[in-house]
Design an enzyme around this catalytic site. Structure first.
Site, PDB file in Angstrom:
ATOM      1  N   ASP A  32       0.893  -1.487  -0.016  1.00 29.02           N
ATOM      2  CA  ASP A  32       0.207  -0.436  -0.027  1.00 29.02           C
ATOM      3  C   ASP A  32       0.748   0.963  -0.349  1.00 29.02           C
ATOM      4  O   ASP A  32       2.019   1.272   0.451  1.00 29.02           O
ATOM      5  CB  ASP A  32      -0.761  -0.171   1.025  1.00 29.02           C
ATOM      6  CG  ASP A  32      -1.945   0.813   0.826  1.00 29.02           C
ATOM      7  OD1 ASP A  32      -3.604   0.520   1.377  1.00 29.02           O
ATOM      8  OD2 ASP A  32      -2.406   2.437   0.819  1.00 29.02           O
ATOM      9  N   ASN A  90     -13.112  -3.290   2.463  1.00 36.11           N
ATOM     10  CA  ASN A  90     -13.998  -2.142   2.477  1.00 36.11           C
ATOM     11  C   ASN A  90     -14.854  -2.310   1.222  1.00 36.11           C
ATOM     12  O   ASN A  90     -13.975  -2.529   0.395  1.00 36.11           O
ATOM     13  CB  ASN A  90     -12.879  -0.272   2.595  1.00 36.11           C
ATOM     14  CG  ASN A  90     -12.018  -0.842   4.112  1.00 36.11           C
ATOM     15  OD1 ASN A  90     -12.465  -1.044   5.033  1.00 36.11           O
ATOM     16  ND2 ASN A  90     -11.361   0.022   3.349  1.00 36.11           N
ATOM     17  N   VAL A  99     -10.902   2.717  -3.368  1.00 39.01           N
ATOM     18  CA  VAL A  99     -10.558   2.339  -4.896  1.00 39.01           C
ATOM     19  C   VAL A  99     -11.584   1.234  -5.316  1.00 39.01           C
ATOM     20  O   VAL A  99     -11.440   0.185  -4.791  1.00 39.01           O
ATOM     21  CB  VAL A  99      -9.387   2.001  -4.939  1.00 39.01           C
ATOM     22  CG1 VAL A  99      -9.039   1.271  -6.775  1.00 39.01           C
ATOM     23  CG2 VAL A  99      -8.705   2.635  -4.171  1.00 39.01           C
ATOM     24  N   HIS A 103     -10.503  -5.763  -3.494  1.00 38.58           N
ATOM     25  CA  HIS A 103      -9.091  -5.679  -2.689  1.00 38.58           C
ATOM     26  C   HIS A 103      -8.922  -6.491  -1.347  1.00 38.58           C
ATOM     27  O   HIS A 103     -10.360  -5.564  -0.174  1.00 38.58           O
ATOM     28  CB  HIS A 103      -8.453  -4.419  -2.591  1.00 38.58           C
ATOM     29  CG  HIS A 103      -8.671  -3.491  -2.127  1.00 38.58           C
ATOM     30  ND1 HIS A 103      -9.682  -2.268  -3.363  1.00 38.58           N
ATOM     31  CD2 HIS A 103      -8.616  -2.521  -1.167  1.00 38.58           C
ATOM     32  CE1 HIS A 103     -10.018  -1.209  -1.959  1.00 38.58           C
ATOM     33  NE2 HIS A 103      -9.028  -1.519  -1.276  1.00 38.58           N
TER      34      HIS A 103
HETATM   35  P1  AMP Z   1      -9.776   1.538   0.429  1.00 37.00           P
HETATM   36  O1  AMP Z   1      -9.990   2.505   1.042  1.00 37.00           O
HETATM   37  O2  AMP Z   1     -10.174   0.674   1.062  1.00 37.00           O
HETATM   38  O3  AMP Z   1     -10.349   0.736  -1.418  1.00 37.00           O
HETATM   39  O4  AMP Z   1      -8.405   1.595   0.055  1.00 37.00           O
HETATM   40  C1  AMP Z   1      -7.924   1.301  -0.854  1.00 37.00           C
HETATM   41  C2  AMP Z   1      -5.632   1.704  -0.822  1.00 37.00           C
HETATM   42  O5  AMP Z   1      -5.794   1.777  -1.611  1.00 37.00           O
HETATM   43  C3  AMP Z   1      -5.738   2.984   0.366  1.00 37.00           C
HETATM   44  O6  AMP Z   1      -5.267   2.505   1.800  1.00 37.00           O
HETATM   45  C4  AMP Z   1      -4.473   3.508  -0.974  1.00 37.00           C
HETATM   46  O7  AMP Z   1      -4.059   4.203   0.724  1.00 37.00           O
HETATM   47  C5  AMP Z   1      -4.288   2.436  -1.601  1.00 37.00           C
HETATM   48  N1  AMP Z   1      -3.814   3.064  -2.750  1.00 37.00           N
HETATM   49  C6  AMP Z   1      -4.240   4.027  -3.645  1.00 37.00           C
HETATM   50  N2  AMP Z   1      -3.402   4.381  -4.687  1.00 37.00           N
HETATM   51  C7  AMP Z   1      -2.472   3.343  -4.173  1.00 37.00           C
HETATM   52  C8  AMP Z   1      -1.272   2.670  -4.838  1.00 37.00           C
HETATM   53  N3  AMP Z   1      -0.823   3.691  -6.811  1.00 37.00           N
HETATM   54  N4  AMP Z   1      -0.428   2.215  -4.813  1.00 37.00           N
HETATM   55  C9  AMP Z   1      -0.862   1.421  -3.886  1.00 37.00           C
HETATM   56  N5  AMP Z   1      -1.648   1.980  -3.144  1.00 37.00           N
HETATM   57  C10 AMP Z   1      -2.986   2.704  -2.778  1.00 37.00           C
END
Ligand code: AMP
Length: 117
Positions: A32, A90, A99, A103
């Site tokens: 992350d 989430n 996102v 995941h």
């Molecule tokens: P969520 O809130 O569960 O959708 O988590 C999305 C996660 O993606 C967050 O913890 C971000 O820090 C992570 N994230 C967003 N963009 C990237 C990226 N380019 N590479 C790695 N992690 C990312």
């Protein structure tokens, strides 16, 4: 409706780089970018899916099983199996999903005192 241009879709297609932990034809695990713990890895199946329910309902049992077996493998590879870890996924508005590609967060490497995500 699945957004083909979400950031994880771009990472899976190789359009955006990531710090890979494990990859095969079906899934990708990477660090992350904004870690909430000493070890914070994200795991994504490569098939387009918005969240956990979407992933499980749209795919064969073998694909779903493979993803969670690979999660085991990554937990072992990260060396956090014995001391413990946290798995989080989430979904949607109430889950504060940022996102929209399913995941799993794998958190560990230290005492997780605060449930940050
Ligand atoms: P969520 O809130 O569960 O959708 O988590 C999305 C996660 O993606 C967050 O913890 C971000 O820090 C992570 N994230 C967003 N963009 C990237 C990226 N380019 N590479 C790695 N992690 C990312």
């Amino acid at each position: 409706m699945y957004d083909e241009n979400n950031i994880f879709a771009k990472i899976i297609r190789g359009e955006i780089s990531c710090d890979k932990v494990y990859e095969d034809e079906n899934c990708l695990f990477f660090y992350d970018i904004n870690p909430a713990a000493k070890i914070h890895v994200l795991g994504v199946p490569k098939t387009p899916c918005i969240d956990y329910v979407d992933f499980v309902s749209k795919n064969e049992t073998s694909i779903v099983s493979d993803f969670f077996k690979k999660t085991n493998l990554v937990i072992e590879k990260l060396g956090i199996k014995d001391d413990g870890y946290r798995l989080v996924s989430n979904s949607g508005k109430h889950g504060e999903q940022e996102v929209p590609h399913f995941h799993i967060h794998i958190l560990g490497g230290e005492q997780l005192n605060q449930k940050k995500i």
